[in-house]
Write a protein that holds these residues in place. Structure first.
Motif, PDB file in Angstrom:
ATOM      1  N   GLN A  86       0.806  -1.215   0.000  1.00 23.62           N
ATOM      2  CA  GLN A  86       0.000   0.000   0.000  1.00 23.62           C
ATOM      3  C   GLN A  86       0.841   1.269   0.000  1.00 23.62           C
ATOM      4  N   ARG A  87       2.111   1.136   0.333  1.00 24.01           N
ATOM      5  CA  ARG A  87       2.982   2.301   0.535  1.00 24.01           C
ATOM      6  C   ARG A  87       2.982   3.204  -0.701  1.00 24.01           C
ATOM      7  N   GLY A  88       2.776   4.484  -0.473  1.00 17.16           N
ATOM      8  CA  GLY A  88       2.796   5.460  -1.547  1.00 17.16           C
ATOM      9  C   GLY A  88       1.470   5.619  -2.260  1.00 17.16           C
ATOM     10  N   ASN A  89       0.430   4.926  -1.814  1.00 14.99           N
ATOM     11  CA  ASN A  89      -0.880   5.008  -2.440  1.00 14.99           C
ATOM     12  C   ASN A  89      -1.917   5.501  -1.432  1.00 14.99           C
ATOM     13  N   ASP A  90      -3.036   5.933  -1.928  1.00 17.20           N
ATOM     14  CA  ASP A  90      -4.096   6.459  -1.079  1.00 17.20           C
ATOM     15  C   ASP A  90      -4.704   5.335  -0.253  1.00 17.20           C
ATOM     16  N   PRO A  91      -4.594   5.390   1.070  1.00 15.21           N
ATOM     17  CA  PRO A  91      -5.126   4.303   1.906  1.00 15.21           C
ATOM     18  C   PRO A  91      -6.647   4.208   1.865  1.00 15.21           C
ATOM     19  N   ASN A  92      -7.310   5.258   1.361  1.00 13.81           N
ATOM     20  CA  ASN A  92      -8.768   5.240   1.279  1.00 13.81           C
ATOM     21  C   ASN A  92      -9.276   4.786  -0.081  1.00 13.81           C
ATOM     22  N   ASP A  93      -8.361   4.387  -0.961  1.00 17.51           N
ATOM     23  CA  ASP A  93      -8.766   3.873  -2.256  1.00 17.51           C
ATOM     24  C   ASP A  93      -9.590   2.601  -2.045  1.00 17.51           C
ATOM     25  N   ILE A  94     -10.700   2.485  -2.757  1.00 20.00           N
ATOM     26  CA  ILE A  94     -11.618   1.362  -2.572  1.00 20.00           C
ATOM     27  C   ILE A  94     -10.935   0.022  -2.784  1.00 20.00           C
ATOM     28  N   ASP A  95      -9.953  -0.027  -3.684  1.00 15.29           N
ATOM     29  CA  ASP A  95      -9.302  -1.299  -3.987  1.00 15.29           C
ATOM     30  C   ASP A  95      -8.441  -1.790  -2.827  1.00 15.29           C
ATOM     31  N   TYR A  96      -7.835  -0.861  -2.094  1.00 23.86           N
ATOM     32  CA  TYR A  96      -7.075  -1.252  -0.914  1.00 23.86           C
ATOM     33  C   TYR A  96      -8.010  -1.523   0.263  1.00 23.86           C
ATOM     34  N   LEU A  97      -9.113  -0.784   0.316  1.00 24.86           N
ATOM     35  CA  LEU A  97     -10.051  -0.986   1.416  1.00 24.86           C
ATOM     36  C   LEU A  97     -10.669  -2.374   1.389  1.00 24.86           C
ATOM     37  N   VAL A  98     -11.069  -2.854   0.183  1.00 28.48           N
ATOM     38  CA  VAL A  98     -11.677  -4.191   0.139  1.00 28.48           C
ATOM     39  C   VAL A  98     -10.643  -5.259   0.468  1.00 28.48           C
ATOM     40  N   ALA A  99      -9.377  -5.036   0.065  1.00 22.61           N
ATOM     41  CA  ALA A  99      -8.331  -5.987   0.443  1.00 22.61           C
ATOM     42  C   ALA A  99      -8.118  -5.956   1.948  1.00 22.61           C
ATOM     43  N   GLY A 100      -8.131  -4.744   2.527  1.00 24.29           N
ATOM     44  CA  GLY A 100      -7.994  -4.631   3.976  1.00 24.29           C
ATOM     45  C   GLY A 100      -9.141  -5.280   4.714  1.00 24.29           C
ATOM     46  N   LYS A 101     -10.317  -5.243   4.108  1.00 25.85           N
ATOM     47  CA  LYS A 101     -11.472  -5.894   4.721  1.00 25.85           C
ATOM     48  C   LYS A 101     -11.254  -7.401   4.802  1.00 25.85           C
ATOM     49  N   VAL A 102     -10.652  -7.975   3.764  1.00 23.98           N
ATOM     50  CA  VAL A 102     -10.361  -9.407   3.785  1.00 23.98           C
ATOM     51  C   VAL A 102      -9.317  -9.716   4.847  1.00 23.98           C
ATOM     52  N   LEU A 103      -8.323  -8.831   4.998  1.00 27.45           N
ATOM     53  CA  LEU A 103      -7.335  -9.029   6.065  1.00 27.45           C
ATOM     54  C   LEU A 103      -8.012  -9.109   7.422  1.00 27.45           C
ATOM     55  N   GLY A 104      -9.096  -8.345   7.588  1.00 26.76           N
ATOM     56  CA  GLY A 104      -9.808  -8.346   8.864  1.00 26.76           C
ATOM     57  C   GLY A 104     -10.511  -9.644   9.174  1.00 26.76           C
ATOM     58  N   ILE A 105     -10.662 -10.515   8.162  1.00 22.79           N
ATOM     59  CA  ILE A 105     -11.290 -11.814   8.401  1.00 22.79           C
ATOM     60  C   ILE A 105     -10.333 -12.754   9.116  1.00 22.79           C
TER      61      ILE A 105
END
Length: 608
Positions: free
Chosen positions: A273-292
């Motif tokens: 994620q480094r250097g990219n917008d942490p609120n980008d939807i594509d990173y958010l959905v991946a982060g949601k999977v990490l939360g599982i």
């Protein structure tokens, strides 16, 4: 010349492809080694740099198996096409490749347990596989090009079912194509048809050590279409090394989380994620999977308001994480994504039943599966006043009420709720079992057109034959009985067909004639006379007709199924020509798939 595949300009493309069978002019020799973007329709496609070519697989010895038959029943995205993601680009992520990993070399499979690239595919429970030599001696580059350029979904439910079986079955790898790449092309087409489960069966029959860049990309698409990020874990590490797409480092992070390694998962995710917008939807959905994952500390909230385009990445990860994808976003992609939704067990039954009816009209969902889905809704006890529960109750009445009059009324109610022709056909699939249970009688003959059309969506041919004494000459019901009749040598008299033609009108009469002629139900003189009267040039030829006729003569059932789909490249039966239907029905008969031939012809009458 009148014969053409189904949309304007499509015949030119098909003719161009078919004229170059086996020739370098196809460009397939170069395309084969290029990791094509394998995004489904609606997600676009963006080519990527060519890797070193993989060695071609040898072909397995020819093996005869019984011929199949009977019923078992965009705009380009910027950045990372392989990830199905509009925002995750091709630049390499700063991931620590030295992170500790388990050495699995000691667990290598013995040679006897390995899968050969000479034959790839999967068997489906209750559905006979196509013969191993279903594609005969066709050039793999030619077949791959046809698959890649086929505009799916296609018009016919039954042609789609046949093509799914052909693409999924364990078949010999054709010459001049790598077995893993050919599996990728088959899986990609299956996804565009709305068949993610069948696509998963194909890619999983290839051992990881035999993967090519194209198959890595395709396997990501398959995992996303199945809303199964865990499906990426066996290949995430080698894919991240082989392909410079940031989706793969994110896949490694998600897999670490799913494996119960939250610290390592966070390190991988932060690096990607480094250097990219942490609120980008594509990173958010991946982060949601990490939360599982076990002991995960991430809490992610998805805001869909600013999202204007659905992608495979966004859909697959959101569904896997238990997110509800807004209905409006399904309008930004092809219809196959709704079919993915229909097949996804992560989505509650009441939320996927509308998509399941659409999928049933396409052949992705069966009558039995649709009935089970409505039964689940009725038995759940939720939203007792909902329209879906009302449909389930009408279906129960239509299937089991002691009074036939009540059953017919329930069927009429279910069909009457359809908003358009496609929705009506989906309802006819839903009611197929109930319709097959209606006892033939003069009292029910007024609804015979739809009763027979409904039961034939699921292949209830024997039940349809019981209506012969009750159907009125010149009606659709009469024509459906004539088409579905499996009796050897059964013919249709010229006078009987003329009665139907006068009643049905030009377009439907043309389709009915094409189906009957393809099934061999006219004598030669009657066929010529009717063809002339209806202006149907069944004797005309072009490159497509010559190709499907040759595949039929050679007994190549897989090639017939694929070329039949080429001739039906439309989501509407209104664009399927009677000439194309004639050659398709004839070809299916020639390769021993008589049931499919009859049911495609019957579908043409019901939907045309």
């Amino acid at each position: 010349m009148k014969i053409s595949p189904t949309r304007t300009g499509a015949i030119a493309l098909a003719a161009l492809l078919l004229a170059g069978v086996g020739l370098p002019a196809l460009g397939a020799a170069q395309q084969q080694d290029r990791p094509e973007s394998l995004l489904p329709e609606g997600f676009g496609d963006t080519p990527t740099p060519a890797p070193a070519p993989a060695p071609a697989a040898t072909r397995a010895p020819e093996q005869q198996t019984p011929a199949p038959g009977g019923e078992t029943p965009a705009a380009p995205l910027p950045g990372d096409a392989a990830g199905g993601n509009a925002s995750i680009g091709n630049e390499s992520a700063a991931v620590d490749e030295d992170a500790s990993t388990t050495d699995f070399s000691q667990y290598d499979l013995p040679e006897i347990a390995r899968h050969s690239l000479a034959r790839v595919g999967a068997n489906s429970l209750g559905s006979p596989a196509f013969p191993a030599r279903a594609f005969g001696h066709a050039d793999g580059r030619f077949l791959s090009t046809l698959m890649r350029r086929l505009d799916a979904p296609v018009a016919s439910r039954w042609a789609s079912i046949a093509l799914r079986r052909a693409l999924m079955s364990p078949v010999n790898t054709p010459r001049n194509v790598n077995g893993a790449d050919f599996a990728a092309e088959r899986a990609w087409l299956l996804l565009r048809m709305g068949e993610p489960i069948a696509a998963r069966g194909v890619v999983q029959d290839v051992d990881v050590e035999n993967y090519t860049p194209k198959l890595y990309q395709m396997t990501m698409q398959v995992a996303l279409a199945n809303a199964d990020p865990g499906g990426l874990c066996p290949i995430a590490d080698p894919a991240a090394k082989a392909l410079p797409f940031r989706a793969w480092p994110l896949a490694r992070a998600m897999c670490a989380a799913l494996a119960g390694q939250p610290k390592h998962a966070s390190e991988l995710f932060d690096a990607a994620q480094r250097g990219n917008d942490p609120n980008d939807i594509d990173y958010l959905v991946a982060g949601k999977v990490l939360g599982i994952g076990a002991q995960a500390q991430r809490s992610v909230t998805i805001q869909w308001q600013a999202v204007s385009q659905l992608t495979a990445w966004r859909w697959g990860l959101a569904i896997a994480a238990g997110e509800d994808v807004p209905e409006s976003l399904y309008d930004t992609v092809g219809p196959q994504v709704r079919y993915w939704k229909a097949l996804s067990p992560m989505v509650p039954a009441i939320q996927r039943v509308a998509s399941a009816e659409r999928a049933a009209a396409q052949g992705v969902f069966s009558n039995a599966g649709l009935v089970d889905l409505y039964s689940e809704i009725e038995e759940s006890g939720e939203s007792a006043a909902s329209a879906e529960v009302a449909v389930a109750r009408d279906l129960r009445t239509a299937s089991s009420d002691g009074q036939q009059e009540n059953r017919v009324k329930a069927l009429q109610s279910l069909w009457g709720q359809a908003q358009d022709g496609r929705a009506l056909y989906g309802r006819m699939v839903l009611t197929a079992y109930a319709a097959a249970g209606i006892a033939p009688s003069q009292a029910s003959a007024a609804e015979a057109d739809r009763i027979l059309g409904s039961m034939l969506t699921a292949g209830y041919v024997n039940q349809a034959m019981g209506w012969r004494p009750y159907v009125q000459r010149g009606t659709d019901a009469w024509m459906l009985v004539a088409i579905a009749d499996p009796s050897a040598g059964a013919r249709v008299a010229s006078g009987d067909f003329d009665a139907y033609r006068n009643n049905a009108g030009g377009r439907k009469a043309q389709l009915a004639f094409a189906g009957l002629a393809g099934l061999g139900k006219f004598d030669a003189a009657s066929a010529r006379s009717a063809a002339s009267a209806l202006d149907v040039a069944i004797g005309a030829q072009n490159n497509w007709t010559r190709a499907i006729d040759k595949a039929a003569r050679d007994g190549d059932s897989g090639s017939v199924a694929l070329l039949a789909a080429v001739g039906m490249q439309s989501q509407r039966w209104g664009q399927v020509t009677p000439e194309a239907l004639f050659h398709i029905v004839t070809a299916f008969r020639a390769v021993g798939m008589d049931n499919y031939a009859r049911l495609i012809a019957a579908e043409a009458v019901t939907r045309g």
